[in-house]
Write a protein that holds these residues in place. Structure first.
Motif, PDB file in Angstrom:
ATOM      1  N   LEU A 111       0.834  -1.210   0.000  1.00  0.00           N
ATOM      2  CA  LEU A 111       0.000   0.000   0.000  1.00  0.00           C
ATOM      3  C   LEU A 111       0.866   1.256   0.000  1.00  0.00           C
ATOM      4  CD1 LEU A 111      -2.756  -1.044   2.580  1.00  0.00           C
ATOM      5  CD2 LEU A 111      -3.028  -0.810   0.106  1.00  0.00           C
ATOM      6  N   GLU A 115       1.580   4.225  -3.290  1.00  0.00           N
ATOM      7  CA  GLU A 115       1.362   5.673  -3.163  1.00  0.00           C
ATOM      8  C   GLU A 115       2.550   6.498  -3.643  1.00  0.00           C
ATOM      9  OE1 GLU A 115      -1.534   7.068  -2.349  1.00  0.00           O
ATOM     10  OE2 GLU A 115      -2.292   5.002  -2.367  1.00  0.00           O
ATOM     11  N   PHE A 218      -5.171   9.291   1.294  1.00  0.00           N
ATOM     12  CA  PHE A 218      -5.364   8.299   2.351  1.00  0.00           C
ATOM     13  C   PHE A 218      -6.773   7.724   2.296  1.00  0.00           C
ATOM     14  CE2 PHE A 218      -6.660   7.097   6.651  1.00  0.00           C
ATOM     15  CZ  PHE A 218      -5.660   6.182   6.961  1.00  0.00           C
ATOM     16  N   ALA A 219      -7.764   8.572   2.014  1.00  0.00           N
ATOM     17  CA  ALA A 219      -9.144   8.097   1.921  1.00  0.00           C
ATOM     18  C   ALA A 219      -9.313   7.147   0.742  1.00  0.00           C
ATOM     19  CB  ALA A 219     -10.097   9.285   1.786  1.00  0.00           C
ATOM     20  N   MET A 221      -6.980   5.247  -0.512  1.00  0.00           N
ATOM     21  CA  MET A 221      -6.324   3.994  -0.132  1.00  0.00           C
ATOM     22  C   MET A 221      -7.204   3.194   0.823  1.00  0.00           C
ATOM     23  SD  MET A 221      -2.609   3.435   1.704  1.00  0.00           S
ATOM     24  CE  MET A 221      -3.155   4.249   3.214  1.00  0.00           C
ATOM     25  N   LYS A 222      -7.858   3.900   1.741  1.00  0.00           N
ATOM     26  CA  LYS A 222      -8.660   3.244   2.772  1.00  0.00           C
ATOM     27  C   LYS A 222      -9.962   2.685   2.218  1.00  0.00           C
ATOM     28  CE  LYS A 222     -10.841   4.162   7.276  1.00  0.00           C
ATOM     29  NZ  LYS A 222     -11.085   5.182   8.324  1.00  0.00           N
ATOM     30  N   TYR A 223     -10.617   3.421   1.338  1.00  0.00           N
ATOM     31  CA  TYR A 223     -11.947   3.033   0.897  1.00  0.00           C
ATOM     32  C   TYR A 223     -11.981   2.393  -0.487  1.00  0.00           C
ATOM     33  CZ  TYR A 223     -13.518   5.789   4.878  1.00  0.00           C
ATOM     34  OH  TYR A 223     -13.719   6.273   6.157  1.00  0.00           O
ATOM     35  N   PHE A 226      -7.662  -0.757  -0.347  1.00  0.00           N
ATOM     36  CA  PHE A 226      -7.665  -1.840   0.639  1.00  0.00           C
ATOM     37  C   PHE A 226      -8.880  -2.763   0.519  1.00  0.00           C
ATOM     38  CE2 PHE A 226      -8.540  -3.585   4.883  1.00  0.00           C
ATOM     39  CZ  PHE A 226      -7.369  -4.310   5.072  1.00  0.00           C
TER      40      PHE A 226
END
Length: 316
Positions: A111, A115, A218-219, A221-223, A226
């Motif tokens: 991850l 980025e 980050f959002a 990557m998170k939503y 991942f």
């Protein structure tokens, strides 16, 4: 009418006909797969027939057919072995470390690498983290002993801070942290290959839509990254959990010392001492069969859990 019925009777089933047609059409691909199939047949499936010696007092001279059958004798000896609890506990603890602490590292690393937008920097970091994988555990073990030796980097730093030398490789409390750190350093980089390949298959339009809606990196990557990576993570986790009690002989053997046997001796090193050095083939086969049975139970259990909590998380 009779001729048509006879013709229909001699026709191959649709599945067999389609398989034969696929082989004729895509024979180069089947040819590429053939070495892998032969490898699994020769080194995985055919040796499974040798598991019967776990129920025999196997003799090399008598062979599989004439060796005396003793039933569960060797399994009972394993359970009643004085050091069984210690070896089983060490294997469980290191297996938990491998699953809980080591397995997530490639996920996090992939991850983070995803980025990095500078391709040259990304490739440089990837190369740096991949290289240790190609070193054998003999070399890595030697490097670790040199680093933690009396004149090594570790003790030189301690000396510069006014501390005395510490023989970390002879300390029980240091064995498991060193096992975890060495595993991460050697294997984590290579473990990111599958995850980065899965990430590269994610539709870029999802990221573009999220960016237009104001989602931060980050959002996204998170939503996005991942959640879409979870099926791959679960699949690799299930493959990994099958070898929960098979930690790899090379690593532990090259890090063990007589002073750390109480916390580092596992089934693999025990099988080597008893099976190879003392030629107790039936007993050590029973140990291996015990490990495989535990692995099978864990794979089936976690696969059912994955199917229960995820629509596409299981292997079957």
């Amino acid at each position: 009418m009779r001729k048509k019925k006879r013709a229909a009777a001699v026709q191959l089933p649709k599945s067999k006909a389609s398989l034969a047609g696929n082989i004729r059409k895509y024979w180069p691909y089947y040819l590429m797969v053939l070495p892998g199939v032969i490898y699994f047949l020769v080194f995985k499936y055919i040796p499974m027939m040798g598991s019967v010696i776990a129920f025999q007092d196997y003799s090399v001279f008598k062979g599989l057919l004439d060796s005396e059958w003793v039933g569960l004798k060797h399994f009972k000896a394993l359970i009643n072995y004085p050091d069984f609890r210690r070896i089983f506990t060490n294997t469980l603890v290191l297996g938990l470390c491998k699953t809980v602490l080591i397995f997530p590292i490639p996920v996090v690393l992939s991850l983070m690498l995803n980025e990095i937008k500078n391709l040259r920097l990304k490739k440089t970091i990837q190369t740096a983290v991949y290289i240790p994988y190609f070193l054998s555990w003999v070399i890595v073990g030697g490097l670790i002993f040199d680093i933690f030796g009396v004149g090594g980097l570790f003790n030189n730093i301690r000396n510069s801070l006014g501390l005395n030398n510490l023989l970390a490789m002879q300390k029980e409390s240091w064995f498991r942290p060193i096992y975890i750190i060495s595993s991460i350093w050697k294997d984590a980089g290579w473990g990111t290959v599958v995850y980065l390949a899965a990430i590269s298959g994610i539709d870029p339009a999802l990221y573009e839509s999220a960016a237009m809606d104001g989602a931060s990196r980050f959002a996204r990557m998170k939503y996005i990254t991942f959640p879409l990576l979870v099926p791959t993570i679960l699949t690799l986790f299930l493959l990994n959990i099958g070898s929960f009690l098979e930690l790899g002989f090379e690593q532990v053997f090259n890090l063990l010392t007589p002073m750390t046997y109480s916390v580092g001796d596992i089934f693999d090193t025990y099988v080597y001492r008893v099976g190879i050095q003392q030629a107790q083939y039936s007993f050590t086969t029973a140990v291996g069969l015990f490990q495989s049975t535990i692995g099978l139970i864990m794979v089936v259990t976690f696969n059912k859990l994955a199917n229960k909590f995820s629509d596409d998380g299981g292997l079957w």
